[in-house]
Design a protein around this motif. Structure first.
Motif, short mmCIF file in Angstrom:
data_model
loop_
_atom_site.label_atom_id
_atom_site.label_comp_id
_atom_site.label_asym_id
_atom_site.label_seq_id
_atom_site.Cartn_x
_atom_site.Cartn_y
_atom_site.Cartn_z
N PRO A 55 0.87 -1.08 -0.10
CA PRO A 55 -0.04 0.23 0.03
C PRO A 55 1.09 1.22 -0.07
O PRO A 55 1.84 1.13 0.65
CB PRO A 55 -0.77 -0.21 1.20
CG PRO A 55 -0.02 -1.09 2.10
CD PRO A 55 0.73 -1.98 1.21
N THR A 56 0.31 2.29 -0.65
CA THR A 56 1.37 3.55 -0.75
C THR A 56 0.05 4.59 -0.53
O THR A 56 -1.33 4.42 -0.72
CB THR A 56 1.78 3.77 -1.97
OG1 THR A 56 0.81 3.87 -3.07
CG2 THR A 56 2.75 2.98 -2.33
N ASP A 57 0.31 5.77 -0.15
CA ASP A 57 -0.50 6.91 0.53
C ASP A 57 -0.17 8.12 -0.36
O ASP A 57 1.02 8.66 0.22
CB ASP A 57 -0.39 6.85 1.91
CG ASP A 57 -1.07 7.74 2.69
OD1 ASP A 57 -1.55 8.89 2.22
OD2 ASP A 57 -1.57 7.55 3.91
N ASP A 58 -1.01 8.59 -0.97
CA ASP A 58 -1.01 10.01 -1.62
C ASP A 58 -0.38 10.93 -0.57
O ASP A 58 0.64 12.06 -1.09
CB ASP A 58 -2.04 10.44 -2.24
CG ASP A 58 -2.12 9.82 -3.81
OD1 ASP A 58 -3.12 9.52 -4.29
OD2 ASP A 58 -0.97 9.30 -4.05
N LYS A 59 -0.75 11.14 0.52
CA LYS A 59 -0.59 12.22 1.45
C LYS A 59 0.59 12.18 2.17
O LYS A 59 1.48 13.15 2.30
CB LYS A 59 -1.75 12.32 2.55
CG LYS A 59 -1.75 13.66 3.32
CD LYS A 59 -2.89 13.67 4.60
CE LYS A 59 -2.92 14.84 5.16
NZ LYS A 59 -1.59 15.41 5.87
N ILE A 60 1.18 10.89 2.35
CA ILE A 60 2.33 10.81 2.77
C ILE A 60 3.46 11.01 1.89
O ILE A 60 4.47 12.04 2.34
CB ILE A 60 2.55 9.27 3.41
CG1 ILE A 60 1.84 8.81 4.40
CG2 ILE A 60 4.11 9.00 3.57
CD1 ILE A 60 1.97 7.42 5.01
N ILE A 61 3.13 10.77 0.45
CA ILE A 61 4.25 11.24 -0.22
C ILE A 61 4.07 12.79 -0.49
O ILE A 61 5.30 13.42 -0.54
CB ILE A 61 3.65 10.43 -1.54
CG1 ILE A 61 3.96 8.92 -1.66
CG2 ILE A 61 4.66 10.95 -3.03
CD1 ILE A 61 3.49 8.43 -2.88
N ALA A 62 2.92 13.38 -0.51
CA ALA A 62 2.84 14.91 -0.91
C ALA A 62 3.56 15.53 0.46
O ALA A 62 4.27 16.67 0.04
CB ALA A 62 1.51 15.15 -1.05
N ASP A 63 3.31 15.38 1.37
CA ASP A 63 3.83 15.87 2.88
C ASP A 63 5.11 15.79 3.05
O ASP A 63 5.97 16.92 3.09
CB ASP A 63 2.97 15.36 4.25
CG ASP A 63 1.55 15.62 4.38
OD1 ASP A 63 0.80 15.18 5.30
OD2 ASP A 63 1.21 16.48 3.46
#
Lengths: 221, 230
Positions: free
Chosen positions: A127-135
């Protein structure tokens, strides 16, 4: 004198960091793949060697060592003629400053965003998370503004010559660019020309280019 | 010809880590407090010393250095001849030190710092604690301290049987854990407890706690007591 054994993953992020430095220092090594997919790194036998259950580790003729930066420092100290860790006291202090900058100001956000971007690019089923990447990319952008100030006065992070402190930015420095394009990414922005210059120098090195498709046993240079 | 340490006069974080190293080595220094509350560290003037706008920074007779771990390493090398040996010199002993120093930053610091931010800093600013977030970092720290329990069952300190910077780097954040409601450093197991008691009882740390981080000269008795036996 047995060949140095690098226990890790062919494509694994931190294994690549060690391989890059081994290549810089022209050290022959054998890659021994650890079956991470089947939890080999958490077996009791493995934990006796690397008690945190992480890859990679090295076996240098019986001397076992883990943590990639410790491994890289050990090898660089064995081959001081390459100058990857300066020895003169003030040059050494500036190297330590740059190495700590990588550790505390780059890696926390670059590794969090970079690992997820790498997972996506490789198509791994995690799983990956757009918010973690963006932040984390946002944090990294701010940190790189300080890098721009540093690199506008000198060629590399510790001074005029490349050191381990620069090389430690691989591979995550490359993985974070997967969120952008070749002409515009967090490491390569028109607004930070010195960071872009330094980044391009890093990824042009033969030691990085040698393992673009993954780490392989290297017996000759 | 004196060292000047710029930072926060509190027994936590990077400034305290450097202050403890200065005390271990018996090095006199001038302390200049940076007004973090009013954002002095983010001003262009301070950024000339520290481009990331963080504390601490050290000025050694015009040679400016930042990043607490780099400053401590520099002090350990420059003053190798006095006080305890904080970084081994032999190749393999040094590699094991580097391994332990890497473990501190990879496996201890992120969770200890997160626990501090969530459990100590937030209440300080009257912000609500996210109990789930706090539990997560304490849980991760607990898993890693299980490993410390194994390592410290075989050797006295993290890099071997001698105290090094790798142990010292844990002190300034580790001691804030209790305030965050986490007693892992004493409750995890007998080995971690023994090690933690040893490193936090060192006269150098006690002088930071008791005398505080302030300008110290050789004549200061309280400071002199900070030079620990190796």
């Amino acid at each position: 004198m047995a060949i140095l054994k690098l226990h890790g993953g062919k494509q694994a992020t931190c294994t690549r960091r060690v391989a890059t430095v081994l290549h810089e220092l022209q050290v022959p090594f054998e890659l021994i793949e650890v079956d991470v997919a089947n939890g080999a790194h958490k077996s009791p036998e493995y934990l006796k060697i690397q008690p945190f259950g992480q890859i990679p580790y090295i076996d240098d003729d019986g001397f076992l060592l883990y943590e990639t930066r410790a491994i890289c420092r050990y090898i660089a100290a064995k081959y001081p003629e390459y100058g990857l860790i300066p020895t003169e006291p003030k040059a050494n202090a500036l190297f330590e400053q740059a190495a700590s900058v990588e550790l505390t100001n780059f890696d926390p956000s670059a590794s969090k965003a970079g690992l997820q971007l790498w997972i996506r690019k490789m198509g791994y089923p995690f799983p990956t998370d757009d918010k973690i990447i963006a932040d984390n990319l946002e944090t990294l952008e701010k940190k790189l503004d300080a890098y721009e100030a540093i690199l506008s006065k000198q060629r590399y992070l510790a001074g005029e010559t490349i050191t381990l402190a620069d090389i430690f930015h691989l591979p995550y420095g490359v993985f974070v660019t997967y969120a952008g394009s070749e002409s515009d990414s967090v490491m390569n922005r028109a607004s930070r020309p010195n960071v872009a210059r330094w980044y391009k120098q890093l990824i042009s090195r033969p030691s990085w280019l040698a393992y673009l498709d993954g780490v392989t046993t290297t017996t000759a240079y | 010809m004196v060292l000047t340490l710029y930072g926060l006069a509190a027994p936590l974080g990077g400034t305290a880590t450097v202050a403890m190293t200065l005390a271990e080595k018996g090095i006199p220094y001038t302390f200049v407090s940076v007004d973090l509350q009013h954002g002095e560290h983010k001003q262009p003037e301070f950024r000339k010393k520290q481009p990331f706008g963080l504390v601490p920074a050290l000025d050694d007779d015009g040679f400016v250095l930042y990043e607490s771990r780099a400053i401590c390493r520099y002090l350990a090398e420059k003053y190798a001849g006095q006080g305890p040996t904080l970084i081994p010199t032999e190749l393999k002993a040094k590699a094991l030190f580097e391994q332990a120093a890497a473990v501190e930053f990879a496996n201890f610091e992120p969770h200890a710092r997160a626990a501090y931010n969530e459990g100590v800093l937030k209440p300080h600013f009257n912000l609500p604690i996210d109990a789930s977030a706090l539990n997560t970092c304490i849980s991760k720290l607990s898993d890693n301290l299980d490993v410390y329990e194994v390592i410290l069952g075989k050797q006295r300190f993290l890099a071997g049987d001698e105290f090094t910077l790798a142990d010292l780097f844990h002190v300034a954040f580790g001691t804030t854990l209790a305030e965050a409601g986490c007693d892992l450093m004493t409750s995890k197991g007998p080995n971690v407890k023994r090690w933690w008691k040893e490193v936090t009882s060192r006269p150098a740390w006690l002088s930071v706690l008791n005398s505080g981080i302030k300008t110290t000269m050789c004549e200061d008795d309280a400071f002199k007591s900070g030079v620990s036996e190796p």
